[in-house]
Design a protein around this motif. Sequence first.
Motif, mmCIF file in Angstrom:
data_model
loop_
_atom_site.group_PDB
_atom_site.id
_atom_site.type_symbol
_atom_site.label_atom_id
_atom_site.label_comp_id
_atom_site.label_asym_id
_atom_site.label_seq_id
_atom_site.Cartn_x
_atom_site.Cartn_y
_atom_site.Cartn_z
ATOM 1 N N GLU A 134 -6.465 -6.865 -8.837
ATOM 2 C CA GLU A 134 -8.001 -6.086 -8.896
ATOM 3 C C GLU A 134 -8.238 -4.982 -8.236
ATOM 4 O O GLU A 134 -8.811 -4.735 -9.114
ATOM 5 N N GLU A 135 -7.493 -4.635 -7.209
ATOM 6 C CA GLU A 135 -8.050 -3.001 -6.749
ATOM 7 C C GLU A 135 -7.001 -2.379 -7.980
ATOM 8 O O GLU A 135 -8.032 -1.035 -8.022
ATOM 9 N N MET A 136 -5.754 -2.389 -8.561
ATOM 10 C CA MET A 136 -5.532 -1.722 -9.619
ATOM 11 C C MET A 136 -5.823 -1.793 -10.910
ATOM 12 O O MET A 136 -6.346 -0.662 -10.933
ATOM 13 N N PHE A 137 -6.505 -3.254 -11.347
ATOM 14 C CA PHE A 137 -7.431 -3.251 -13.158
ATOM 15 C C PHE A 137 -8.979 -3.546 -12.020
ATOM 16 O O PHE A 137 -9.131 -4.618 -12.491
ATOM 17 N N PHE A 138 -8.769 -2.424 -11.173
ATOM 18 C CA PHE A 138 -10.617 -2.185 -11.104
ATOM 19 C C PHE A 138 -11.881 -3.212 -11.953
ATOM 20 O O PHE A 138 -12.936 -3.808 -11.495
ATOM 21 N N GLN A 194 0.851 -1.315 -0.232
ATOM 22 C CA GLN A 194 -0.190 -0.064 0.122
ATOM 23 C C GLN A 194 1.266 1.684 -0.615
ATOM 24 O O GLN A 194 0.333 2.544 -0.729
ATOM 25 N N GLU A 195 2.241 1.260 0.991
ATOM 26 C CA GLU A 195 2.773 2.357 0.305
ATOM 27 C C GLU A 195 2.934 2.611 -0.736
ATOM 28 O O GLU A 195 4.084 4.058 -0.797
ATOM 29 N N ASP A 196 3.420 1.960 -1.709
ATOM 30 C CA ASP A 196 4.205 1.751 -2.697
ATOM 31 C C ASP A 196 2.670 2.604 -3.878
ATOM 32 O O ASP A 196 2.502 2.110 -5.027
ATOM 33 N N SER A 197 2.250 4.098 -3.089
ATOM 34 C CA SER A 197 0.906 4.106 -4.481
ATOM 35 C C SER A 197 1.773 4.871 -5.325
ATOM 36 O O SER A 197 0.733 4.647 -6.563
ATOM 37 N N LEU A 198 2.490 5.202 -5.871
ATOM 38 C CA LEU A 198 3.017 6.039 -7.137
ATOM 39 C C LEU A 198 2.988 4.580 -7.554
ATOM 40 O O LEU A 198 3.084 4.927 -8.810
ATOM 41 N N VAL A 199 4.386 4.179 -7.572
ATOM 42 C CA VAL A 199 4.732 2.815 -7.747
ATOM 43 C C VAL A 199 3.194 2.202 -8.531
ATOM 44 O O VAL A 199 3.605 1.611 -9.516
ATOM 45 N N ARG A 200 3.071 1.786 -7.103
ATOM 46 C CA ARG A 200 1.407 1.559 -7.777
ATOM 47 C C ARG A 200 0.709 1.754 -8.997
ATOM 48 O O ARG A 200 -0.277 1.568 -10.181
ATOM 49 N N PHE A 201 0.345 3.148 -9.039
ATOM 50 C CA PHE A 201 -0.298 4.068 -10.233
ATOM 51 C C PHE A 201 0.499 3.793 -11.613
ATOM 52 O O PHE A 201 0.311 3.526 -12.344
ATOM 53 N N ILE A 202 1.883 3.765 -10.853
ATOM 54 C CA ILE A 202 2.379 3.187 -12.558
ATOM 55 C C ILE A 202 2.657 1.920 -13.479
ATOM 56 O O ILE A 202 1.792 1.921 -14.371
ATOM 57 N N LEU A 203 1.973 1.251 -11.994
ATOM 58 C CA LEU A 203 2.258 -0.119 -12.473
ATOM 59 C C LEU A 203 0.753 -0.295 -13.576
ATOM 60 O O LEU A 203 0.452 -0.959 -14.374
ATOM 61 N N ARG A 204 -0.198 0.498 -12.762
ATOM 62 C CA ARG A 204 -1.205 0.166 -13.675
ATOM 63 C C ARG A 204 -1.458 1.171 -15.140
ATOM 64 O O ARG A 204 -2.605 0.546 -15.942
ATOM 65 N N GLN A 205 -0.389 1.441 -15.384
ATOM 66 C CA GLN A 205 -1.045 1.980 -16.970
ATOM 67 C C GLN A 205 -0.498 1.035 -18.109
ATOM 68 O O GLN A 205 -0.686 1.495 -18.991
ATOM 69 N N ASP A 256 4.336 -15.548 -7.570
ATOM 70 C CA ASP A 256 5.251 -14.511 -5.867
ATOM 71 C C ASP A 256 4.972 -15.822 -4.406
ATOM 72 O O ASP A 256 3.963 -16.631 -4.872
ATOM 73 N N THR A 257 5.772 -16.237 -3.576
ATOM 74 C CA THR A 257 5.372 -16.920 -2.670
ATOM 75 C C THR A 257 4.444 -16.233 -1.748
ATOM 76 O O THR A 257 3.992 -17.297 -0.437
ATOM 77 N N LYS A 258 4.085 -14.789 -1.694
ATOM 78 C CA LYS A 258 3.203 -14.433 -0.835
ATOM 79 C C LYS A 258 2.235 -14.869 -0.713
ATOM 80 O O LYS A 258 1.266 -15.972 -1.722
ATOM 81 N N ASN A 259 0.929 -14.586 0.141
ATOM 82 C CA ASN A 259 -0.877 -15.555 0.191
ATOM 83 C C ASN A 259 -1.471 -14.833 -1.013
ATOM 84 O O ASN A 259 -1.230 -13.325 -1.618
ATOM 85 N N HIS A 260 -1.337 -16.033 -2.007
ATOM 86 C CA HIS A 260 -2.350 -15.729 -3.262
ATOM 87 C C HIS A 260 -3.142 -14.987 -3.372
ATOM 88 O O HIS A 260 -3.832 -13.874 -3.761
ATOM 89 N N SER A 261 -4.576 -15.156 -2.414
ATOM 90 C CA SER A 261 -5.783 -14.194 -1.851
ATOM 91 C C SER A 261 -4.814 -12.845 -1.718
ATOM 92 O O SER A 261 -6.128 -11.870 -2.999
ATOM 93 N N THR A 262 -4.493 -12.132 -1.211
ATOM 94 C CA THR A 262 -3.706 -11.182 -1.156
ATOM 95 C C THR A 262 -3.034 -10.243 -2.513
ATOM 96 O O THR A 262 -3.123 -9.293 -3.048
ATOM 97 N N ILE A 263 -2.316 -11.422 -3.155
ATOM 98 C CA ILE A 263 -2.066 -10.988 -4.163
ATOM 99 C C ILE A 263 -2.707 -10.798 -5.052
ATOM 100 O O ILE A 263 -3.075 -9.168 -5.808
ATOM 101 N N LYS A 264 -3.432 -11.614 -5.506
ATOM 102 C CA LYS A 264 -4.926 -11.271 -6.356
ATOM 103 C C LYS A 264 -5.841 -10.097 -6.326
ATOM 104 O O LYS A 264 -6.438 -9.447 -6.956
ATOM 105 N N SER A 265 -6.006 -10.271 -4.665
ATOM 106 C CA SER A 265 -6.896 -8.885 -4.419
ATOM 107 C C SER A 265 -5.976 -7.062 -4.580
ATOM 108 O O SER A 265 -7.438 -6.619 -5.120
ATOM 109 N N ARG A 266 -4.851 -7.182 -4.406
ATOM 110 C CA ARG A 266 -3.935 -6.296 -5.040
ATOM 111 C C ARG A 266 -4.202 -5.821 -6.271
ATOM 112 O O ARG A 266 -4.184 -3.918 -6.671
#
Length: 384
Positions: A353-357, A313-324, A341-351
């Motif tokens: 889909e948050e970018m590409f709403f 979440q703290e990478d708000s500007l970087v996430r905005f770039i990724l959304r491009q 990624d090795t992290k929780n699948h559902s967390t990554i998926k939700s993030r």
Amino acid sequence: MSSTEISNAATVEAFDTLMSGLLAQDFGLRKPPVVTFWCGAGFSKAWDPRSPTDGELFAIDLDDIRDFPNLQHVMHVIGWEHYRHLDFERFKNLRYVLDMQVRYPDIRNRYFDDQNLRLSIHELRTLVMRRFSAACDIHNVDDTTLRFTSPYDSDGQRAITQFFASLEDRAERAGLDENWPLYHFLTTNYDFTIETILEHVYRQQAPVFGRLYRGITPQRICGGSIWEHLPRTVDRNVIKINGGFEILPTAQGFDFEYRRRSDTEIRQEPPLLILPSQVQDYDEPYFHQVFPKAVRLLRETDVLVIVGYSMPQEDSLVRFILRQLAESPNDAKGKHVFVIDTKNHSTIKSRLEEMFFYLPRTGWPREHYYSGRFEDFCKRIARC
């Protein structure tokens, strides 16, 4: 076979099939495909397991700053001199305090000024580079050959190298030449992992950085004039979103220094690094230049592969770039996103889909998930 294993197998097959389909087209009728790898800390860790995570790199003990007088002064002024340890969250708070003091002089503490704030930020960047070097090999180039000397002798490193080499081979068989590389890199990492991998992939004697476009043109590379390292062809992008250990700001612009430097030299010329903060500050000339390049590359991208980046979440500007990658649902049609990624699948998926709403509604870009390590993904691709 578990549901994760089934999903991973489907993702590997989807990637292989997609690459075959994209490279089987007639490029006289359409532009060649563009594949972009977005690399986070997990990408570097796949190459070198010792590579520190954010929680490891951006956590400091009071003993770490004994020879950093300006940082000690900051800690005293803000009342933190008794803290023996700063974890990742408190590190972000410290960087935030410095950012706010720099950006808003009217609210500046009576004991802060432009000079000691600037020196404190330089010391913090020096400290981060020191901590990274202590954790693992930065993979500096040899002073004589200017080639990255790191061997690749683990199974994981061989798999990663073979993965990118096979993409090179597939692109060559499809008729793509050096002027239109198949894949590019955008990275939030500071290190030289990408350059090291590409040097092994290219299997050439010349320094690899002469073939990479970095979004900016440095004045000097490893002490030599840029004219000594001008690329012979227009080659792939390697753009470091958060700066890098080799990027040294100068009065004229930037130098790149991949050779090993002493601690004294690093203190005198610290690298340009964006450090974690509650509000990231990218208001420096380097970022004003590379961000438009990153945005253009993403908009041209057909297949985005996100490796080891959890979209915090703290990478708000970087996430905005990724959304491009896709500004609108229409832009997303025909595009694919692979997340490894090795992290929780559902967390990554939700993030994602948050970018590409609009993704759950339109189904574009197509999303594919591999829950595991990048080196294992590369091994499975090799078996296809």
